[in-house]
Design an enzyme around this catalytic site. Structure first.
Site, PDB file in Angstrom:
ATOM      1  N   ARG A   1       0.757  -1.247   0.123  1.00 21.54           N
ATOM      2  CA  ARG A   1      -0.132   0.163   0.036  1.00 21.54           C
ATOM      3  C   ARG A   1       0.825   1.337  -0.056  1.00 21.54           C
ATOM      4  O   ARG A   1       0.232   2.318   0.513  1.00 21.54           O
ATOM      5  CB  ARG A   1      -1.120   0.064   1.196  1.00 21.54           C
ATOM      6  CG  ARG A   1      -1.767  -1.354   1.232  1.00 21.54           C
ATOM      7  CD  ARG A   1      -3.105  -0.861   2.125  1.00 21.54           C
ATOM      8  NE  ARG A   1      -4.147  -2.291   2.232  1.00 21.54           N
ATOM      9  CZ  ARG A   1      -3.654  -3.242   2.887  1.00 21.54           C
ATOM     10  NH1 ARG A   1      -2.578  -3.065   3.931  1.00 21.54           N
ATOM     11  NH2 ARG A   1      -4.446  -4.268   3.095  1.00 21.54           N
TER      12      ARG A   1
ATOM     13  N   LYS B   1       3.017  11.360 -11.694  1.00 24.77           N
ATOM     14  CA  LYS B   1       2.167  10.378 -12.611  1.00 24.77           C
ATOM     15  C   LYS B   1       2.994   9.133 -12.724  1.00 24.77           C
ATOM     16  O   LYS B   1       4.086   8.982 -13.463  1.00 24.77           O
ATOM     17  CB  LYS B   1       1.923  11.044 -13.890  1.00 24.77           C
ATOM     18  CG  LYS B   1       0.811  12.231 -13.992  1.00 24.77           C
ATOM     19  CD  LYS B   1       0.230  12.488 -15.326  1.00 24.77           C
ATOM     20  CE  LYS B   1      -0.760  13.507 -15.356  1.00 24.77           C
ATOM     21  NZ  LYS B   1      -0.957  13.762 -16.802  1.00 24.77           N
TER      22      LYS B   1
ATOM     23  N   GLU C   1      10.066  17.546 -25.525  1.00 27.79           N
ATOM     24  CA  GLU C   1       9.330  17.833 -24.439  1.00 27.79           C
ATOM     25  C   GLU C   1       9.636  19.249 -23.800  1.00 27.79           C
ATOM     26  O   GLU C   1       9.103  20.084 -23.389  1.00 27.79           O
ATOM     27  CB  GLU C   1       9.399  16.876 -23.375  1.00 27.79           C
ATOM     28  CG  GLU C   1       8.763  15.542 -23.792  1.00 27.79           C
ATOM     29  CD  GLU C   1       7.223  15.479 -23.940  1.00 27.79           C
ATOM     30  OE1 GLU C   1       6.516  16.519 -23.336  1.00 27.79           O
ATOM     31  OE2 GLU C   1       6.688  14.396 -24.170  1.00 27.79           O
TER      32      GLU C   1
ATOM     33  N   LYS D   1       7.736  22.509 -14.970  1.00 25.42           N
ATOM     34  CA  LYS D   1       7.019  21.558 -14.467  1.00 25.42           C
ATOM     35  C   LYS D   1       6.629  21.365 -12.931  1.00 25.42           C
ATOM     36  O   LYS D   1       5.361  21.191 -12.728  1.00 25.42           O
ATOM     37  CB  LYS D   1       7.284  20.163 -14.857  1.00 25.42           C
ATOM     38  CG  LYS D   1       6.516  18.983 -14.726  1.00 25.42           C
ATOM     39  CD  LYS D   1       6.576  17.936 -15.284  1.00 25.42           C
ATOM     40  CE  LYS D   1       5.558  16.832 -15.003  1.00 25.42           C
ATOM     41  NZ  LYS D   1       5.612  15.564 -15.964  1.00 25.42           N
TER      42      LYS D   1
ATOM     43  N   GLU E   1      -4.179  17.491 -12.020  1.00 22.36           N
ATOM     44  CA  GLU E   1      -4.656  17.826 -13.506  1.00 22.36           C
ATOM     45  C   GLU E   1      -6.249  18.171 -13.551  1.00 22.36           C
ATOM     46  O   GLU E   1      -7.011  17.512 -14.434  1.00 22.36           O
ATOM     47  CB  GLU E   1      -4.400  16.690 -14.406  1.00 22.36           C
ATOM     48  CG  GLU E   1      -4.360  17.363 -16.186  1.00 22.36           C
ATOM     49  CD  GLU E   1      -4.012  16.296 -17.045  1.00 22.36           C
ATOM     50  OE1 GLU E   1      -2.793  15.712 -16.769  1.00 22.36           O
ATOM     51  OE2 GLU E   1      -4.502  16.368 -18.177  1.00 22.36           O
TER      52      GLU E   1
ATOM     53  N   ARG F   1      -2.638  21.852 -15.221  1.00 22.99           N
ATOM     54  CA  ARG F   1      -1.634  21.000 -15.613  1.00 22.99           C
ATOM     55  C   ARG F   1      -1.759  20.285 -16.915  1.00 22.99           C
ATOM     56  O   ARG F   1      -0.934  19.712 -17.524  1.00 22.99           O
ATOM     57  CB  ARG F   1      -1.766  19.804 -14.460  1.00 22.99           C
ATOM     58  CG  ARG F   1      -0.508  18.559 -14.932  1.00 22.99           C
ATOM     59  CD  ARG F   1      -0.375  17.675 -13.569  1.00 22.99           C
ATOM     60  NE  ARG F   1       0.621  16.703 -13.911  1.00 22.99           N
ATOM     61  CZ  ARG F   1       1.324  16.051 -13.155  1.00 22.99           C
ATOM     62  NH1 ARG F   1       1.086  15.876 -11.938  1.00 22.99           N
ATOM     63  NH2 ARG F   1       2.329  15.231 -13.349  1.00 22.99           N
TER      64      ARG F   1
ATOM     65  N   ASN G   1      -0.004  19.170 -21.713  1.00 17.10           N
ATOM     66  CA  ASN G   1      -0.226  18.132 -22.785  1.00 17.10           C
ATOM     67  C   ASN G   1      -0.299  18.733 -24.398  1.00 17.10           C
ATOM     68  O   ASN G   1      -0.745  18.221 -25.387  1.00 17.10           O
ATOM     69  CB  ASN G   1      -1.668  17.567 -22.517  1.00 17.10           C
ATOM     70  CG  ASN G   1      -1.739  16.731 -21.338  1.00 17.10           C
ATOM     71  OD1 ASN G   1      -0.865  16.024 -21.003  1.00 17.10           O
ATOM     72  ND2 ASN G   1      -2.972  16.766 -20.695  1.00 17.10           N
TER      73      ASN G   1
ATOM     74  N   HIS H   1       0.221  16.792 -27.257  1.00 16.48           N
ATOM     75  CA  HIS H   1      -0.007  15.341 -27.086  1.00 16.48           C
ATOM     76  C   HIS H   1      -1.233  14.863 -27.490  1.00 16.48           C
ATOM     77  O   HIS H   1      -1.186  13.575 -27.787  1.00 16.48           O
ATOM     78  CB  HIS H   1      -0.028  15.257 -25.442  1.00 16.48           C
ATOM     79  CG  HIS H   1       1.440  15.220 -24.695  1.00 16.48           C
ATOM     80  ND1 HIS H   1       2.509  16.426 -24.928  1.00 16.48           N
ATOM     81  CD2 HIS H   1       2.232  14.648 -24.418  1.00 16.48           C
ATOM     82  CE1 HIS H   1       3.575  16.131 -24.503  1.00 16.48           C
ATOM     83  NE2 HIS H   1       3.627  14.848 -24.037  1.00 16.48           N
TER      84      HIS H   1
ATOM     85  N   HIS I   1      -0.684  11.700 -29.372  1.00 17.68           N
ATOM     86  CA  HIS I   1      -1.196  10.329 -29.109  1.00 17.68           C
ATOM     87  C   HIS I   1      -1.824   9.755 -30.272  1.00 17.68           C
ATOM     88  O   HIS I   1      -1.766   8.334 -30.568  1.00 17.68           O
ATOM     89  CB  HIS I   1      -2.202  10.454 -27.914  1.00 17.68           C
ATOM     90  CG  HIS I   1      -1.475  10.560 -26.701  1.00 17.68           C
ATOM     91  ND1 HIS I   1      -1.837  11.148 -25.524  1.00 17.68           N
ATOM     92  CD2 HIS I   1      -0.082  10.444 -26.203  1.00 17.68           C
ATOM     93  CE1 HIS I   1      -1.108  11.342 -24.693  1.00 17.68           C
ATOM     94  NE2 HIS I   1       0.242  10.610 -24.952  1.00 17.68           N
TER      95      HIS I   1
ATOM     96  N   HIS J   1       7.649   8.696 -28.770  1.00 13.17           N
ATOM     97  CA  HIS J   1       6.601   9.780 -28.188  1.00 13.17           C
ATOM     98  C   HIS J   1       7.013  11.083 -28.459  1.00 13.17           C
ATOM     99  O   HIS J   1       6.196  11.911 -28.853  1.00 13.17           O
ATOM    100  CB  HIS J   1       6.326   9.250 -26.834  1.00 13.17           C
ATOM    101  CG  HIS J   1       5.563  10.444 -26.131  1.00 13.17           C
ATOM    102  ND1 HIS J   1       4.141  10.637 -26.272  1.00 13.17           N
ATOM    103  CD2 HIS J   1       5.970  11.354 -24.985  1.00 13.17           C
ATOM    104  CE1 HIS J   1       3.857  11.417 -25.195  1.00 13.17           C
ATOM    105  NE2 HIS J   1       5.032  11.961 -24.724  1.00 13.17           N
TER     106      HIS J   1
END
Ligand code: NAD
Ligand code: MG
Length: 360
Positions: free
Chosen positions: A120, A142, A184, A226, A236, A240, A244, A247, A251, A264
């Site tokens: 946990r 993330k 990026e 960031k 987000e 935030r 993207n 992106h 994607h 990517h």
């Protein structure tokens, strides 16, 4: 070495950026609750850096459990995640055993998710070894694995205790991966800092030649931005989403071509060109602005033209993006160079033109 702090409502952690940091274990030791770590890495990075890190830690009495995973995005899944748990349980790792991610974004995302789940929640530390991981994935908490039906669909927000970005580790990075990371970096300039964008235009050759000072500045400025954005919006719910930029289109490119064809960062590069073109169509950017974006992305060694899927396939792939809210695609576009905004939906006619334009 410089140190940034990421401050969140209930935690705060340092991001160290510099040279030779892999050998400075005194940066790591204060963060270990017990002298036991599991170093999670892959079969490409392990031969390069695992022994060095292990030797350093063990010389300070830290017991190291090596966990060497198969390399690549294709292995960012349950089966591989379970190999981490197998190793931890097999070695009787405790809840206070610290998981150290030594690798690129794939290793960082999987290790972070494993740490979030193991008993946990075990502490974890990021030692990012790609430029992309240093400027993006290692910071912000993330973590995720992929599902056959979607990338990064299973995961958790789980913050590291420490990020250690050692520029020296980038020396062995393949050229294509370096460029993917630069995508990026360019993203940060475009979304929020016109001065940084101009710096990138002036210093792209140095970055690609891995000039140490230029790399360190690029990583530092990216992490500052960031950390600031994540500090305002960890989960987000607002700002935030600006991270993207490029992106949603990117994607769709990755999904449309089949994952693994373009990196990517390459897809994000071409995606930022589309975001700029869409922003021009809305009257926000000039043709010269768009040309600046194209020139910079090209100079970074990234593709500027997207694949020609046809508008229906574009829409289908973008519809699967996590940025879709109640069926509306939330595009990240540019009000001006250095200022991104969230744009919910675009007129169909604009999308038709965009996906058949010169940028495709
Ligand atoms: P990657 O982890 O696959 O690394 C790229 C390649 O470089 C791999 O083959 C790797 O083994 C190799 N490599 C790593 N370090 C090296 C080194 N120092 N020398 C030589 N080779 C080295 O890819 P990546 O671009 O680092 O990360 C991409 C992943 O990051 C994706 O899964 C993406 O979803 C994730 N990501 C996550 C976030 C986040 O916020 N968590 C943000 C962006 C991307
Ligand atoms: Mg990205």
């Amino acid at each position: 070495m410089i140190t940034l702090d990421l401050t969140l409502p209930d935690t705060r952690y340092p991001i160290h950026i510099g040279h030779g940091l892999l050998d400075q274990v005194e940066l790591i030791l204060p963060h270990l609750p017990i002298p036991q770590v599991a170093i999670v890495t892959n079969d490409v990075v392990a031969p390069l850096y695992l022994e060095r890190l292990t030797r350093q830690l063990e010389s300070h009495g830290v017991h190291c459990i090596p966990v060497i995973l198969p390399d690549g995005e294709a292995h960012k899944n349950w089966q591989t995640l379970n190999l981490i748990f197998d190793a931890l349980l097999g070695a009787n790792a405790e809840r206070k055993t610290t998981l150290i991610a030594l690798g690129g974004g794939v290793i960082g995302d999987m290790t972070g998710f494993a740490a979030a789940c193991y008993q946990r929640g075990a502490p974890f530390i990021q030692i990012p070894t790609t430029l992309l991981a240093q400027v993006d994935s290692s910071v912000g908490g993330k973590t995720a694995i992929n599902h056959p039906l979607g990338k990064n669909m299973i995961g958790a927000f789980y913050q590291p205790k420490l990020v250690l970005a050692d520029m020296d580790l980038l020396a062995t990075l393949p050229e294509r991966e370096l460029s993917a990371g630069i995508a990026e970096v360019i993203k940060y300039g475009l979304l929020g800092d016109a001065d940084f964008l101009a710096w990138l235009e002036a210093n792209m050759d140095k970055l690609r030649a891995r000039d140490p000072a230029a790399l360190q500045y690029a990583v530092r400025r990216s992490c500052e931005m960031k950390a600031e954005i994540v500090g305002q919006d960890e989960k987000e719910q607002g700002v935030r989403a600006l991270l993207n930029l490029g992106h949603t289109f990117g994607h769709a490119i990755e999904a449309g071509l089949g994952y693994g064809h373009w990196l990517h960062g390459e897809a994000v590069g071409a995606g930022m060109v589309l975001a700029a073109a869409a922003s021009q169509a809305l009257g926000w950017l000039s043709a010269e602005d768009v040309q600046r974006v194209v020139t910079l992305i090209d100079a970074a060694g990234l593709p500027v033209r997207s694949p020609d899927f046809g508008v229906d396939e574009w829409m289908r792939h973008m519809g699967h993006d996590k940025k879709v809210e109640s069926g509306v695609i939330r595009f990240i576009l540019l009000k001006q160079l250095g200022q991104a905004v969230i744009q919910p939906g675009l007129p169909p006619a604009l999308l038709d033109t965009l996906f058949s334009g010169p940028h495709i």
